[in-house]
Scaffold this active site. Sequence first.
Site, short mmCIF file in Angstrom:
data_model
loop_
_atom_site.label_atom_id
_atom_site.label_comp_id
_atom_site.label_asym_id
_atom_site.label_seq_id
_atom_site.Cartn_x
_atom_site.Cartn_y
_atom_site.Cartn_z
N CYS A 120 0.82 -1.21 0.00
CA CYS A 120 0.00 0.00 0.00
C CYS A 120 0.86 1.26 0.00
O CYS A 120 1.86 1.34 0.71
CB CYS A 120 -0.94 0.00 1.20
SG CYS A 120 -2.11 -1.36 1.12
N CYS A 135 -2.92 -0.70 -3.75
CA CYS A 135 -3.79 -0.16 -2.71
C CYS A 135 -3.23 1.12 -2.13
O CYS A 135 -2.05 1.43 -2.28
CB CYS A 135 -4.03 -1.21 -1.63
SG CYS A 135 -2.58 -1.70 -0.73
#
Length: 249
Positions: free
Chosen positions: A74, A155
């Site tokens: 992420c 993400c």
Amino acid sequence: LVITVLSLGLGLGLRREKHQIKPVFLSRCEKFSGNNCQKIWDAFQQAYVNQDPCKVPVEAYDPLIAAAPFKSECNRMLFWSKTKDVVHDFTEKKDCFITLEDTLLGSVLDGLTWCGKEGSSDTFTTGCPGWTDCENNPVRSFWNRASAAFAEAACGAVTVMLNGSIATPFHPASIFASIEVKKLNATRAKNLNVVLVTDEHIVANCTNPSLKDLKKELDKGIKYNCEEVPQSQIEACASNPMAPCGTCW
Ligand code: C8R
């Protein structure tokens, strides 16, 4: 004569050795620990061996992706289109972003060409179809499949470096436009930050029509941002070990 024949044979042998893809694949793979590289090689090979090199669909690589899946990192994933050199100069020097080439499969196959042949279980590295010779060639299908899986894993805040020195930084035919953007999912990816890399000859800025298309194509809920950054600034940031990732340029 004996010496000539011997050295010729050795020369050919060495040359053949140089074009072998398996030792390159395995040695690059071994740099990532905790993987069964022989198993990954087998999954790779089954995608294209013994097949018409123009009839390898993207799905042929599903078992390969399953054997070496992409981790979601992420806020660190970096995509690119027509900016490969500046991107990898940056990622090599600073541990801020992960590109597909920083993953096992991307690094193992970066820069390689391969194909199979009907009636043979060998891997060839010459005489293979080029990128545009036929759509379903082994190399193109691999990058299409791997890029889709890499983008699906994205993400948090996602970054893409696009080229501001060309008329259409977001080109519909690129893998970034045709595959990756479509796979960015708003439940996982929250932002798309476009870094438009410019040099002295700025051809496109953030108002470029192709970037309007990019913004429109994004899954609803993904926030879009664009900044124009001179390449020299990115290079300076790459060369400054003290510069933090977030506010590097
Ligand atoms: N990606 C696509 N192509 C890749 C690649 C990669 O990671 N790595 C390599 N070596 N290649 P481009 P694009 C090769 O036109 O089409 C992913 C392929 O052989 O500048 O938008 C990556 O995640 C192919 O011929 O860019 C990135 O975000 C060219 O490089 C996009 O897709 C593609 O280069 C880049 O693909």
